[in-house]
Design a protein around this motif. Structure first.
Motif, mmCIF file in Angstrom:
data_model
loop_
_atom_site.group_PDB
_atom_site.id
_atom_site.type_symbol
_atom_site.label_atom_id
_atom_site.label_comp_id
_atom_site.label_asym_id
_atom_site.label_seq_id
_atom_site.Cartn_x
_atom_site.Cartn_y
_atom_site.Cartn_z
ATOM 1 N N GLU A 1 10.681 80.529 -16.597
ATOM 2 C CA GLU A 1 10.259 81.878 -16.936
ATOM 3 C C GLU A 1 10.835 82.296 -18.288
ATOM 4 O OE1 GLU A 1 10.887 86.041 -14.606
ATOM 5 O OE2 GLU A 1 10.841 84.214 -13.400
ATOM 6 N N MET A 2 12.118 82.002 -18.462
ATOM 7 C CA MET A 2 12.760 82.372 -19.719
ATOM 8 C C MET A 2 12.141 81.626 -20.877
ATOM 9 S SD MET A 2 16.804 82.565 -18.981
ATOM 10 C CE MET A 2 17.398 83.092 -17.387
ATOM 11 N N LEU A 3 11.930 80.328 -20.666
ATOM 12 C CA LEU A 3 11.397 79.529 -21.759
ATOM 13 C C LEU A 3 9.987 79.980 -22.111
ATOM 14 C CD1 LEU A 3 12.917 76.109 -20.650
ATOM 15 C CD2 LEU A 3 13.688 77.635 -22.480
ATOM 16 N N ASP A 4 9.197 80.269 -21.091
ATOM 17 C CA ASP A 4 7.856 80.789 -21.346
ATOM 18 C C ASP A 4 7.923 82.041 -22.188
ATOM 19 O OD1 ASP A 4 6.851 78.785 -19.866
ATOM 20 O OD2 ASP A 4 6.119 80.018 -18.200
ATOM 21 N N ALA A 5 8.827 82.937 -21.788
ATOM 22 C CA ALA A 5 8.926 84.206 -22.490
ATOM 23 C C ALA A 5 9.334 83.983 -23.939
ATOM 24 C CB ALA A 5 9.924 85.117 -21.791
ATOM 25 N N LEU A 6 10.251 83.050 -24.136
ATOM 26 C CA LEU A 6 10.676 82.774 -25.513
ATOM 27 C C LEU A 6 9.506 82.219 -26.309
ATOM 28 C CD1 LEU A 6 14.211 81.216 -24.947
ATOM 29 C CD2 LEU A 6 13.636 83.495 -25.763
ATOM 30 N N ASP A 7 8.755 81.349 -25.669
ATOM 31 C CA ASP A 7 7.589 80.771 -26.313
ATOM 32 C C ASP A 7 6.623 81.877 -26.706
ATOM 33 O OD1 ASP A 7 6.109 78.721 -27.291
ATOM 34 O OD2 ASP A 7 5.047 78.321 -25.411
ATOM 35 N N ARG A 8 6.351 82.728 -25.748
ATOM 36 C CA ARG A 8 5.452 83.843 -26.014
ATOM 37 C C ARG A 8 5.966 84.729 -27.146
ATOM 38 N NH1 ARG A 8 5.888 86.323 -21.249
ATOM 39 N NH2 ARG A 8 6.064 84.393 -20.043
ATOM 40 N N ALA A 9 7.272 84.835 -27.216
ATOM 41 C CA ALA A 9 7.850 85.673 -28.259
ATOM 42 C C ALA A 9 7.760 85.000 -29.625
ATOM 43 C CB ALA A 9 9.302 85.997 -27.922
#
Lengths: 140, 140
Positions: free
Chosen positions: B4-12
């Motif tokens: 979840e965190m990595l996805d969010a970072l990616d999205r960011a």
DNA sequence: AGCACATATGATACCCAGTATCAATAGACC
DNA sequence: GGTCTATTGATACTGGGTATCATATGTGCT
């Protein structure tokens, strides 16, 4: 209000020293929240030779007596605000730093509900409200 | 959850680097709140050569994405807790450090009332609840 | 797959809030 | 006034967090 602080210190059984009197006066003339560094600067500007440690020690004493409270600003920094020694919460103006107290306006219900949902037993809470004070609102 | 965190970072739009992946994994296996120093210790123990600055930088990123939140413990120290990026409040166990989220349970009414009484326009609030989690309650 | 380049990294040094130490000072009570 | 303990301030330290900057590494392009 400096009187109030000094009385409280007296009641707490600590000595009413010169530095404490001076600092109480400085706190009194502060508006809104302030940091330990602010006080230290005030004291320095007036050439009262007041030590760093003394400032922190007084703030701790006052905070034990509930006459000052340490709050956490949204930017993560700490500040102190003078206040009444009853349970209450703080409203802080994000623009000018002014503060007011609001007493319990229904928080109990909230903590109860949270306790019910989570199974926690709630022992303390901290509520801080941030916004614009009436002056800053009308000033624009 | 590390996902979840990595996805969010990616999205960011930031890079998914080695250190970030490793730290996300470390955060994932933490229970309750933790400090930057805790993470640093974890990383050190596993000989991942992760720098102090990197830890703080990641925590800042995650906190911008709302995946981690910085809270202020009653003793005045800071800690971070992993959480969902929706508005909510935290319940922190004073005994074991476990945390849960509770979403809005009537706080709006409180802030409204406070606004009415004070004349402030309220823009943000912070509510932190401290107590004992179910486990620590029954454990005594 | 390889390149280029911006982004991220970690070492280091630094800043700031707060605390510990301790010899010197000054309230408070007699 | 004198004594004795609480308080003070100088100094040094700690711990969280940030600035800097040369080096390393993801990422998008081909």
């Amino acid at each position: 209000m400096a009187e109030e602080m000094l009385d409280a210190l007296d009641r707490a059984g600590v000595r009413l020293t010169g530095p404490r009197r001076k600092l109480a006066a400085l706190i009194e003339r502060r508006e809104g929240h302030f940091t330990a560094a602010d006080l230290l600067k005030d004291a320095g500007r007036r050439r009262m030779g007041i030590g760093r440690a003394t400032v922190f020690r007084l703030l701790e004493l006052l905070s034990e007596q509930g006459l000052v409270e340490r709050i956490d600003l949204p930017d993560g920094t700490h500040a102190y605000i003078p206040c009444e020694p009853t349970h209450h919460h703080h409203l802080v103006c994000l623009n000018c730093g002014a503060t007011t107290d609001v007493d319990d306006c229904g928080i109990e219900a909230v903590t109860h509900e949270a306790a019910r949902r989570s199974g926690f037993k709630i022992e303390q809470h901290r509520l801080e409200l941030f916004g614009r004070c009436p002056d800053c609102r009308s000033a624009n």
